[in-house]
Design a protein around this motif. Structure first.
Motif, PDB file in Angstrom:
ATOM      1  N   PHE A  12     -42.558  12.638 -25.074  1.00  0.00           N
ATOM      2  CA  PHE A  12     -41.829  13.418 -23.756  1.00  0.00           C
ATOM      3  C   PHE A  12     -40.567  12.086 -24.340  1.00  0.00           C
ATOM      4  O   PHE A  12     -39.127  12.096 -23.179  1.00  0.00           O
ATOM      5  CB  PHE A  12     -42.340  13.308 -23.123  1.00  0.00           C
ATOM      6  N   MET A  18     -33.984  15.188 -31.668  1.00  0.00           N
ATOM      7  CA  MET A  18     -32.919  15.376 -30.574  1.00  0.00           C
ATOM      8  C   MET A  18     -31.545  14.780 -31.134  1.00  0.00           C
ATOM      9  O   MET A  18     -31.200  13.847 -31.578  1.00  0.00           O
ATOM     10  CB  MET A  18     -33.086  14.468 -29.148  1.00  0.00           C
ATOM     11  N   LYS A  57     -32.464  20.718 -29.883  1.00  0.00           N
ATOM     12  CA  LYS A  57     -32.100  20.279 -27.667  1.00  0.00           C
ATOM     13  C   LYS A  57     -32.896  21.270 -26.903  1.00  0.00           C
ATOM     14  O   LYS A  57     -33.366  22.171 -27.369  1.00  0.00           O
ATOM     15  CB  LYS A  57     -31.163  20.706 -27.729  1.00  0.00           C
ATOM     16  N   THR A  58     -33.159  20.484 -25.808  1.00  0.00           N
ATOM     17  CA  THR A  58     -34.276  21.345 -24.993  1.00  0.00           C
ATOM     18  C   THR A  58     -34.270  21.380 -23.974  1.00  0.00           C
ATOM     19  O   THR A  58     -33.426  20.562 -23.178  1.00  0.00           O
ATOM     20  CB  THR A  58     -36.273  20.858 -25.755  1.00  0.00           C
ATOM     21  N   PHE A  59     -33.533  22.895 -23.464  1.00  0.00           N
ATOM     22  CA  PHE A  59     -33.978  22.157 -21.773  1.00  0.00           C
ATOM     23  C   PHE A  59     -35.515  23.000 -21.139  1.00  0.00           C
ATOM     24  O   PHE A  59     -35.888  24.282 -21.214  1.00  0.00           O
ATOM     25  CB  PHE A  59     -32.874  23.385 -20.951  1.00  0.00           C
TER      26      PHE A  59
ATOM     27  N   PHE B 306     -28.048  22.071 -15.969  1.00  0.00           N
ATOM     28  CA  PHE B 306     -28.778  22.019 -16.959  1.00  0.00           C
ATOM     29  C   PHE B 306     -30.239  21.057 -17.129  1.00  0.00           C
ATOM     30  O   PHE B 306     -30.175  20.796 -18.495  1.00  0.00           O
ATOM     31  CB  PHE B 306     -27.393  21.544 -18.257  1.00  0.00           C
ATOM     32  N   ILE B 307     -30.519  20.652 -16.449  1.00  0.00           N
ATOM     33  CA  ILE B 307     -31.358  20.136 -16.813  1.00  0.00           C
ATOM     34  C   ILE B 307     -33.231  20.741 -15.882  1.00  0.00           C
ATOM     35  O   ILE B 307     -32.878  21.347 -14.665  1.00  0.00           O
ATOM     36  CB  ILE B 307     -32.040  18.167 -16.766  1.00  0.00           C
ATOM     37  N   GLU B 308     -33.872  19.903 -15.911  1.00  0.00           N
ATOM     38  CA  GLU B 308     -35.369  20.569 -15.382  1.00  0.00           C
ATOM     39  C   GLU B 308     -35.974  19.631 -15.159  1.00  0.00           C
ATOM     40  O   GLU B 308     -36.019  18.560 -15.209  1.00  0.00           O
ATOM     41  CB  GLU B 308     -36.815  21.175 -16.637  1.00  0.00           C
ATOM     42  N   GLU B 310     -39.647  19.330 -14.034  1.00  0.00           N
ATOM     43  CA  GLU B 310     -40.455  18.352 -14.423  1.00  0.00           C
ATOM     44  C   GLU B 310     -40.178  17.132 -15.224  1.00  0.00           C
ATOM     45  O   GLU B 310     -40.756  16.194 -15.265  1.00  0.00           O
ATOM     46  CB  GLU B 310     -41.734  19.446 -14.938  1.00  0.00           C
ATOM     47  N   SER B 311     -38.785  17.443 -16.500  1.00  0.00           N
ATOM     48  CA  SER B 311     -38.809  16.441 -16.989  1.00  0.00           C
ATOM     49  C   SER B 311     -38.093  15.249 -16.150  1.00  0.00           C
ATOM     50  O   SER B 311     -38.274  14.034 -16.429  1.00  0.00           O
ATOM     51  CB  SER B 311     -37.596  16.565 -17.812  1.00  0.00           C
ATOM     52  N   SER B 315     -39.599  11.580 -15.908  1.00  0.00           N
ATOM     53  CA  SER B 315     -38.333  10.832 -16.368  1.00  0.00           C
ATOM     54  C   SER B 315     -38.310   9.821 -15.263  1.00  0.00           C
ATOM     55  O   SER B 315     -39.001   8.146 -15.727  1.00  0.00           O
ATOM     56  CB  SER B 315     -37.412  10.980 -16.753  1.00  0.00           C
ATOM     57  N   HIS B 380     -29.568  10.841 -19.983  1.00  0.00           N
ATOM     58  CA  HIS B 380     -30.551  11.409 -20.704  1.00  0.00           C
ATOM     59  C   HIS B 380     -30.985  12.893 -20.980  1.00  0.00           C
ATOM     60  O   HIS B 380     -30.317  13.481 -22.058  1.00  0.00           O
ATOM     61  CB  HIS B 380     -31.375  10.460 -20.787  1.00  0.00           C
ATOM     62  N   LEU B 381     -31.093  13.676 -19.696  1.00  0.00           N
ATOM     63  CA  LEU B 381     -31.834  14.814 -20.156  1.00  0.00           C
ATOM     64  C   LEU B 381     -30.545  15.670 -20.826  1.00  0.00           C
ATOM     65  O   LEU B 381     -30.812  16.962 -20.952  1.00  0.00           O
ATOM     66  CB  LEU B 381     -32.398  15.389 -18.086  1.00  0.00           C
ATOM     67  N   GLN B 383     -27.764  15.614 -22.188  1.00  0.00           N
ATOM     68  CA  GLN B 383     -27.603  15.082 -23.909  1.00  0.00           C
ATOM     69  C   GLN B 383     -28.605  15.850 -24.783  1.00  0.00           C
ATOM     70  O   GLN B 383     -28.479  15.725 -26.080  1.00  0.00           O
ATOM     71  CB  GLN B 383     -27.788  13.750 -23.988  1.00  0.00           C
ATOM     72  N   MET B 384     -29.908  16.049 -24.137  1.00  0.00           N
ATOM     73  CA  MET B 384     -30.669  16.799 -24.680  1.00  0.00           C
ATOM     74  C   MET B 384     -30.490  18.582 -24.540  1.00  0.00           C
ATOM     75  O   MET B 384     -31.661  19.241 -24.416  1.00  0.00           O
ATOM     76  CB  MET B 384     -32.358  16.395 -24.534  1.00  0.00           C
ATOM     77  N   SER B 385     -29.752  18.884 -22.926  1.00  0.00           N
ATOM     78  CA  SER B 385     -30.098  20.106 -23.338  1.00  0.00           C
ATOM     79  C   SER B 385     -29.154  20.888 -23.690  1.00  0.00           C
ATOM     80  O   SER B 385     -28.247  20.390 -23.297  1.00  0.00           O
ATOM     81  CB  SER B 385     -29.658  19.792 -21.746  1.00  0.00           C
ATOM     82  N   PRO B 386     -30.117  22.562 -24.243  1.00  0.00           N
ATOM     83  CA  PRO B 386     -29.155  22.980 -25.058  1.00  0.00           C
ATOM     84  C   PRO B 386     -27.647  24.073 -23.679  1.00  0.00           C
ATOM     85  O   PRO B 386     -27.286  24.332 -24.026  1.00  0.00           O
ATOM     86  CB  PRO B 386     -29.560  24.460 -25.208  1.00  0.00           C
ATOM     87  N   LEU B 387     -28.322  23.684 -22.721  1.00  0.00           N
ATOM     88  CA  LEU B 387     -27.660  24.468 -21.722  1.00  0.00           C
ATOM     89  C   LEU B 387     -26.251  23.787 -21.621  1.00  0.00           C
ATOM     90  O   LEU B 387     -24.321  24.126 -21.083  1.00  0.00           O
ATOM     91  CB  LEU B 387     -28.073  24.581 -20.232  1.00  0.00           C
ATOM     92  N   GLU B 389     -24.545  21.417 -23.755  1.00  0.00           N
ATOM     93  CA  GLU B 389     -23.773  21.951 -24.779  1.00  0.00           C
ATOM     94  C   GLU B 389     -22.752  22.815 -24.521  1.00  0.00           C
ATOM     95  O   GLU B 389     -22.342  23.284 -25.510  1.00  0.00           O
ATOM     96  CB  GLU B 389     -24.906  22.039 -25.922  1.00  0.00           C
TER      97      GLU B 389
END
Lengths: 148, 402
Positions: A12, A18, A57-59, B306-308, B310-311, B315, B380-381, B383-387, B389
């Motif tokens: 994580f 990524m 890519k993950t949300f 666009f982020i969740e 728990e992540s 973090s 950062h999150l 950048q990782m999020s398909p939403l 993007e």
């Protein structure tokens, strides 16, 4: 909050693979935002059917991110057939397990890989043995959870 | 996980650190004045006198008559008692209860329990800030309405309800009103006599007393019975040996809270506003949940698109920051917080929520450190999020068309 293995936390904090791939051989997105996770996988597959590169890519929660990271690690450099054999159990085991409420996240990783392979097959008008059309939303059959 | 250089505790709505003076106050009652308050010998009477003193001190801060305060084990017990026993005691008058859609689970689950036993519950809607409309409350009152239960200061989004107006409505219609003041006490000045509230629940560990002690205020003359069956403690209304050291600790904690009330609350409010201002100005695609000004002094609740959640929490924890979220993943259920859904947030936005609750030990440096960390983590999150993007791709498409 769920308690995670050190390996999950490590993936994580430092997710492998990524990002995105421009003009990918295949791309697949699964999950839904309402449930809280979406995973997208990109493949660069060469003409011998080897996965040269993979990105995701993950949300979602830490388990969703870690399973994306691990699943992409497990399929990188593999053939399509080998990638199909990477199951959610294999992803879970490689992460030293997931808390029971998070096991569905590993399902999402497997589905995302299958969705990207399906896209690759469609683009190239080929049939991949053993690959069935993935559901766009893995939660659609999930029963409502009793909350107390 | 490596240990962060700094720790910042921003979850004071979950619980608070016990104040050193409170521990000091409690200690003698563990091993020196350890008698059972029901015992007739002096050791018992010392313990009895102690809880009488604690009751008087707490009552003085609340404008209450001391005998109307009943010590309990926690806020949840107080709320269960208030709702269930009041509905039972007045069931001849009716079986209808009114509450709001932004209550704590102690209330909503007590309501569910009552519903299974033939009672009816109306959940009042709230506006986008989480505020109940007194006119809607009035419209929901029926001839068989017995009780209304209102969360005074919201535990998630901090919104403070117009309690005086709601009590006024209840009075005019002969409806009893219970205030869940678990988050409010210590943060708002509460005078139960001036408010003319019928029942009020509180919990010690939200204001620097230990976990495991709370109280219920029951206005004199109200019908109720002991929620627990047993001895004659608390004037036969709450059986069970009194938790003397914790009751003493709670009295001391409230003394401390009220001694520097204005200074502490002003300081927390200024820091909270600094936090809100910085986050809204420096993080894109972010909103504040709850009312802008009518909110608990230490509460800030944001949603980051666009982020969740728990992540985000994990973090933050890696940077030593402790907070909470209303996301489903953080709670272990499939649905995000009912409070965030009640104020109209779509599921995907509710999943990206973050609650930061300040306390008396929070410093400006803590807030600035947290804002800097948040900016990096959110970036950062995303950048990782398909939403995200898809959102950026959509924006590019729009500008390409222009």
């Amino acid at each position: 909050m769920a308690s995670y293995s050190e390996k999950v936390m490590e993936h994580f904090a430092n997710p492998r693979n990524m990002g995105e791939i421009a003009n990918p051989s295949g791309v697949g997105t699964v999950g839904n935002a309402q449930c809280g996770d979406i995973m997208r996988v990109y493949f660069d597959i060469d003409d011998k059917g080897v996965i040269r590169d993979v990105k995701f890519k993950t949300f979602g929660c830490a388990a969703a991110v870690a399973t994306s990271s691990m699943a992409t690690e497990l399929v990188k450099g593999k053939t399509i057939q080998e990638a199909l054999e990477v199951t959610n159990q294999a992803v879970c085991e490689a992460l030293d397990g997931l808390p029971p409420v998070k096991v569905h996240c590993s399902l999402l990783a497997e589905e995302a890989i299958h969705a990207a392979l399906w896209d690759y097959a469609e683009k190239n008008s080929i049939a991949i043995e053993g690959l069935v059309k993935p559901k766009s939303d893995i939660h659609e059959d999930e029963a409502e959870e009793e909350d107390y | 996980m490596s240990h962060p250089a700094r720790t910042v505790y921003l979850d004071n709505a979950a619980t608070t650190a016990v104040a050193p003076e409170v521990i000091e106050e409690m200690l003698p009652y563990f091993s020196r004045y350890y008698g059972n308050p029901s015992a007739l010998y002096e050791l018992g009477q010392q313990a009895r006198n102690a809880i009488t003193d604690a009751r008087e001190r707490i009552a003085a801060h609340l404008g209450a008559n001391p005998p109307d305060l009943y010590f309990t084990s926690c806020g949840t017990e107080s709320i269960n008692w208030a709702l269930k026993e009041t509905m039972f005691a007045y069931s001849q008058n009716g079986r209808h209860l009114i509450t709001t859609s932004v209550e704590h689970h102690a209330t909503t689950h007590s309501c569910d329990w009552l519903k299974k036993r033939g009672y009816e519950v109306t959940y009042l809607p709230v506006d986008q800030y989480g505020m109940v409309d007194p006119a809607q409350f009035e419209a929901a009152i029926r001839p068989d309405t017995v009780l209304a239960s209102i969360i005074y200061g919201n535990n998630e989004i901090g919104t403070i309800q117009p309690l005086e107006q709601l009590i006024d409505v209840a009075r005019r219609h002969g409806v009893l009103l219970h205030a869940d003041a678990v988050q409010a006490l210590g943060n708002l000045r509460i005078d139960v006599t001036k408010l003319d509230v019928d029942l009020l629940s509180a919990s010690g560990h939200k204001f620097y007393a230990p976990k495991g002690v709370g109280f219920l205020y029951i206005k004199k003359g109200l019908r109720t019975r002991s929620f627990l069956d047993g001895g004659a403690q608390e004037r036969k209304r709450r059986a069970g040996t009194e938790n003397v050291p914790y009751i003493m600790g709670m009295a001391k904690a409230l003394d401390l809270c009220m001694a520097n009330f204005d200074e502490r609350v002003t300081r927390e409010t200024v820091l909270r506003d600094h936090l809100i201002k910085r986050v809204l100005a420096e993080v894109e695609h972010c909103r504040l949940n709850g009312h802008r000004s009518l909110r608990l002094p230490g509460n800030a609740n944001f949603s980051f698109e666009f982020i969740e959640g728990e992540s985000l929490l994990l973090s933050l924890e890696q940077r030593g920051i402790m907070a909470s979220s209303g996301s489903a993943c953080a709670s272990g259920s499939l649905d995000p917080s009912h409070v965030l859904l009640a104020i109209g947030l779509p599921h995907e936005i509710a999943h990206g929520s973050l609650r930061l609750t300040l306390g008396r030990d929070t410093s400006r440096a803590d807030i600035d450190y947290t804002v800097e960390a948040l900016k990096e983590i959110v970036a950062h999150l995303r950048q990782m999020s398909p939403l995200y993007e898809d959102f950026v791709a959509g924006k590019k498409q729009l500008s390409a068309r222009k």
